[in-house]
Design an enzyme around this catalytic site. Sequence first.
Site, mmCIF file in Angstrom:
data_model
loop_
_atom_site.group_PDB
_atom_site.id
_atom_site.type_symbol
_atom_site.label_atom_id
_atom_site.label_comp_id
_atom_site.label_asym_id
_atom_site.label_seq_id
_atom_site.Cartn_x
_atom_site.Cartn_y
_atom_site.Cartn_z
ATOM 1 N N GLU A 60 31.070 33.650 37.164
ATOM 2 C CA GLU A 60 30.380 33.042 38.303
ATOM 3 C C GLU A 60 28.966 32.561 37.990
ATOM 4 O O GLU A 60 28.280 32.072 38.868
ATOM 5 C CB GLU A 60 30.339 34.029 39.477
ATOM 6 C CG GLU A 60 31.669 34.196 40.180
ATOM 7 C CD GLU A 60 31.518 34.612 41.637
ATOM 8 O OE1 GLU A 60 30.391 34.899 42.063
ATOM 9 O OE2 GLU A 60 32.545 34.649 42.335
ATOM 10 N N GLU B 58 63.989 41.578 40.947
ATOM 11 C CA GLU B 58 65.455 41.523 41.032
ATOM 12 C C GLU B 58 66.022 42.802 41.646
ATOM 13 O O GLU B 58 66.978 42.758 42.430
ATOM 14 C CB GLU B 58 66.051 41.320 39.627
ATOM 15 C CG GLU B 58 65.563 40.065 38.929
ATOM 16 C CD GLU B 58 64.372 40.316 38.011
ATOM 17 O OE1 GLU B 58 64.368 39.748 36.908
ATOM 18 O OE2 GLU B 58 63.465 41.096 38.397
ATOM 19 N N HIS C 18 61.055 46.032 39.946
ATOM 20 C CA HIS C 18 60.891 44.602 39.723
ATOM 21 C C HIS C 18 61.562 43.805 40.840
ATOM 22 O O HIS C 18 62.296 44.342 41.671
ATOM 23 C CB HIS C 18 61.471 44.222 38.365
ATOM 24 C CG HIS C 18 60.647 44.702 37.216
ATOM 25 N ND1 HIS C 18 60.914 44.377 35.903
ATOM 26 C CD2 HIS C 18 59.547 45.502 37.180
ATOM 27 C CE1 HIS C 18 60.023 44.951 35.108
ATOM 28 N NE2 HIS C 18 59.187 45.634 35.854
ATOM 29 N N THR D 52 21.191 35.796 36.480
ATOM 30 C CA THR D 52 21.822 35.843 37.801
ATOM 31 C C THR D 52 21.756 37.253 38.370
ATOM 32 O O THR D 52 21.503 37.450 39.562
ATOM 33 C CB THR D 52 23.286 35.373 37.719
ATOM 34 O OG1 THR D 52 23.326 34.010 37.280
ATOM 35 C CG2 THR D 52 23.975 35.472 39.072
ATOM 36 N N ALA E 68 29.400 26.721 42.880
ATOM 37 C CA ALA E 68 29.188 25.747 43.945
ATOM 38 C C ALA E 68 27.965 24.917 43.577
ATOM 39 O O ALA E 68 26.989 25.450 43.027
ATOM 40 C CB ALA E 68 28.971 26.445 45.284
#
Length: 345
Positions: free
Chosen positions: A288, A46, A44, A202, A152
Amino acid sequence: MQRCLELARLGSGNVAPNPLVGSVIVYNNQIIGEGWHQKLGFAHAEVNAIKSVSDANKPLLKLATLYVNLEPCAHFGKTPPCADLIIASGIPKVVMGMLDPNPLVAGKGIDKLRNAGVEVITDVLKDECHLLNKRFIKGITQKKPYVILKWAQTANGFLSPDASKITKEEFEQQRHITGKWVQKLVHKWRTQEDAIMVGTNTALTDNPALNNRAWEGRSPCRVVLDKTLRLPNTLKLFDGTQKTFVLNASLNKETDNLIYLKLNFEEDWFSEALEKLYIQGVSSLVVEGGAQLLNHVISNNLWDEAIVFYSKSHLVDGIKAPNIGGKLFFQEDLGQVALFQYLNQ
């Protein structure tokens, strides 16, 4: 803490379903160590930060402050508890961004540190820390993937030309409404998410590969909606190069990289799909398209984030883009395209 967030992002695409975590160790306003969670099952943040401190500076740990964007773990998982190492290193002060919502931690790390005499300060840049680990938080609290919608659209509101109204050649000429630069950006994002989904139409019309060929890194899993199992196995989705989930109404089956998940389409099938995909290790899902699938997710309020590219191009006719609400949290002008990102709040 800002540096912790910068470091944490370096683990994107490599640590899920674990959170993105970065850590910085400071003595006398100077960074003497830093690290991040680099890969699932590995050390991790830390631990890496403490290990990075030079031998010459090791004695300074007893006078230093450790910063971390998420509460240090207090339980044995794939690695030992970070809280124990912090205590053993003699670090007297810890500053953290947010509590860990994981019930195995959820304040136990703070309690362990404070009971050992460590000063703990919480909620530093809390909102930014929550935003960074939105995928992890949803997975822990709801047992579902974080859902990102992406599309888009043209300046006059079309997703694409209508393939049923024009020739195949005309469709291919008109369907790309963003450029190669946007494609590279999208493919970079794909390497950071677990899965990407498209609907039946699609898959048939675009025959997408749903990989990250324009950017180096891992490709996401593919998810396709195929209720009646009518998609031909000649599509790129079924080439076996990536794990592919087929959401359907009749079949549960797994063969190599192809996994069929049966859903009840008389009920809330998308929520059921999210639950089953999470069990399969999917902590984030990019949807998408096409328009029917996007509108279904939006109308049922099952999305968390939306990424929309607004192109300056126009189409005379075509498939209308969805209407999206939510809170706009980021926007950028990319030249011929404007990027807007929304959160469902």
